[in-house]
Design a protein around this motif. Structure first.
Motif, mmCIF file in Angstrom:
data_model
loop_
_atom_site.group_PDB
_atom_site.id
_atom_site.type_symbol
_atom_site.label_atom_id
_atom_site.label_comp_id
_atom_site.label_asym_id
_atom_site.label_seq_id
_atom_site.Cartn_x
_atom_site.Cartn_y
_atom_site.Cartn_z
ATOM 1 N N UNK A 89 0.813 -1.184 0.003
ATOM 2 C CA UNK A 89 -0.005 0.082 0.000
ATOM 3 C C UNK A 89 0.789 1.412 -0.014
ATOM 4 N N UNK A 90 0.364 2.214 -0.572
ATOM 5 C CA UNK A 90 1.119 3.476 -0.819
ATOM 6 C C UNK A 90 1.838 4.081 0.524
ATOM 7 N N UNK A 91 0.810 4.084 1.659
ATOM 8 C CA UNK A 91 1.307 4.675 2.830
ATOM 9 C C UNK A 91 2.151 3.930 3.724
ATOM 10 N N UNK A 92 2.107 2.655 3.378
ATOM 11 C CA UNK A 92 3.308 1.828 4.091
ATOM 12 C C UNK A 92 4.727 2.065 3.408
ATOM 13 N N UNK A 93 4.616 1.843 2.106
ATOM 14 C CA UNK A 93 5.558 2.262 1.178
ATOM 15 C C UNK A 93 6.321 3.529 1.529
ATOM 16 N N UNK A 94 5.661 4.581 1.530
ATOM 17 C CA UNK A 94 6.026 5.877 2.041
ATOM 18 C C UNK A 94 6.497 5.995 3.280
ATOM 19 N N UNK A 95 5.754 5.271 4.408
ATOM 20 C CA UNK A 95 6.359 5.166 5.638
ATOM 21 C C UNK A 95 7.766 4.591 5.474
ATOM 22 N N UNK A 96 8.099 3.346 5.064
ATOM 23 C CA UNK A 96 9.268 2.947 5.125
ATOM 24 C C UNK A 96 10.398 3.705 4.348
ATOM 25 N N UNK A 97 10.067 4.330 3.357
ATOM 26 C CA UNK A 97 10.869 5.142 2.419
ATOM 27 C C UNK A 97 11.533 6.264 3.612
ATOM 28 N N UNK A 98 10.485 6.876 4.481
ATOM 29 C CA UNK A 98 11.017 7.806 5.295
ATOM 30 C C UNK A 98 11.599 7.308 6.411
ATOM 31 N N UNK A 99 11.507 6.383 6.973
ATOM 32 C CA UNK A 99 12.183 5.471 8.028
ATOM 33 C C UNK A 99 13.526 5.221 7.650
ATOM 34 N N UNK A 100 13.669 4.606 6.350
ATOM 35 C CA UNK A 100 14.940 4.090 5.854
ATOM 36 C C UNK A 100 15.939 5.476 5.520
ATOM 37 N N UNK A 101 15.372 6.481 5.357
ATOM 38 C CA UNK A 101 16.166 7.760 5.062
ATOM 39 C C UNK A 101 17.077 8.060 6.340
ATOM 40 N N UNK A 102 16.539 7.360 7.704
ATOM 41 C CA UNK A 102 17.219 7.973 8.923
ATOM 42 C C UNK A 102 18.303 6.936 9.303
ATOM 43 N N UNK A 103 18.172 5.608 8.662
ATOM 44 C CA UNK A 103 19.154 4.488 9.022
ATOM 45 C C UNK A 103 20.325 4.499 8.063
ATOM 46 N N UNK A 104 21.352 4.007 8.686
ATOM 47 C CA UNK A 104 22.632 3.544 8.016
ATOM 48 C C UNK A 104 22.324 2.291 7.344
ATOM 49 N N UNK A 105 22.702 2.247 5.817
ATOM 50 C CA UNK A 105 22.655 1.129 5.110
ATOM 51 C C UNK A 105 21.206 0.133 5.269
ATOM 52 N N UNK A 106 20.114 0.995 5.250
ATOM 53 C CA UNK A 106 19.042 0.138 5.370
ATOM 54 C C UNK A 106 18.621 -0.939 4.000
ATOM 55 N N UNK A 107 18.072 -2.138 4.464
ATOM 56 C CA UNK A 107 17.876 -3.126 3.295
ATOM 57 C C UNK A 107 16.704 -2.503 2.492
ATOM 58 N N UNK A 108 16.655 -2.856 1.035
ATOM 59 C CA UNK A 108 15.754 -2.959 0.375
ATOM 60 C C UNK A 108 14.428 -3.631 0.778
ATOM 61 N N UNK A 109 13.423 -3.051 0.833
ATOM 62 C CA UNK A 109 12.158 -3.578 1.226
ATOM 63 C C UNK A 109 11.616 -4.726 0.314
ATOM 64 N N UNK A 110 11.109 -5.740 0.928
ATOM 65 C CA UNK A 110 10.065 -6.754 0.186
ATOM 66 C C UNK A 110 8.746 -6.371 0.411
ATOM 67 N N UNK A 111 8.019 -5.977 -0.981
ATOM 68 C CA UNK A 111 6.665 -5.847 -0.900
ATOM 69 C C UNK A 111 5.738 -7.110 -0.880
#
Length: 184
Positions: A65-87
């Motif tokens: 869902x768009x809101x979960x993808x957007x949530x992860x994108x913004x969370x990941x920007x704050x992390x060092x070397x986050x893994x790519x998500x599996x949808x």
């Protein structure tokens, strides 16, 4: 000689606050507050990782869902070397049983898993997975699991063996971009 038991971490993250435009539910974007809160969730995860020995995120399973993808994108920007998500489409509107199936399919090499999804599934999963000795974090998760809510579990054993009551809910957080716990 038996192999040492490895501690794994599971992070159950409910998506950040979503807007309610006139679109199909899966296409709902984050609201402005959600765009503030999701980075705060990322900062919380980064700080938690810095304080916990052996904490790492090496897999992310996210509802498409768009809101979960957007949530992860913004969370990941704050992390060092986050893994790519599996949808995984099964996480959208998932039952607790389906979420357990998704978790049990996690490869044994994974030590830190983030699951990004929706309520009521995230709350039901967190409450059923938690060992009764989880104390205050479990009480808070039972009471309410608001947007951007994060349940952090510590578990021993294999993902494939995950059953209700099998993990210690060590922390339950509600990070907010404006440092206010809105409770929803």
């Amino acid at each position: 000689m038996t192999a040492p038991v490895t501690t794994r971490h599971l992070i159950v993250l409910r998506h950040a606050k979503a807007a309610w435009p006139d679109v199909e539910d899966r296409q709902r974007p984050l609201a402005e507050r959600g765009r503030r809160d999701a980075p705060a969730a990322g900062r919380w995860l980064r700080e938690t990782g810095q304080r916990l020995d052996g904490f790492a995120i090496d897999r992310v399973v996210c509802s498409p869902a768009r809101r979960t993808r957007e949530t992860w994108d913004l969370v990941a920007e704050e992390l060092d070397d986050p893994p790519a998500p599996i949808f995984d489409g099964r996480v959208y509107a998932a039952t607790t049983s389906t979420l357990y199936t998704v978790l049990r399919e996690t490869p044994a090499r994974v030590r830190g898993l983030v699951l990004v999804g929706h309520n009521p599934g995230m709350q039901h999963l967190a409450v059923t997975l938690a060992d009764e000795d989880s104390g205050a974090p479990l009480s808070r998760a039972r009471e309410k699991y608001p947007t951007s809510g994060i349940a952090l579990f510590s578990l021993r054993g294999e993902w494939a063996d995950l059953v209700p009551g099998a993990a210690l809910l060590t922390e339950f957080a509600i990070p907010r971009g404006d440092d206010t716990d809105h409770g929803d």
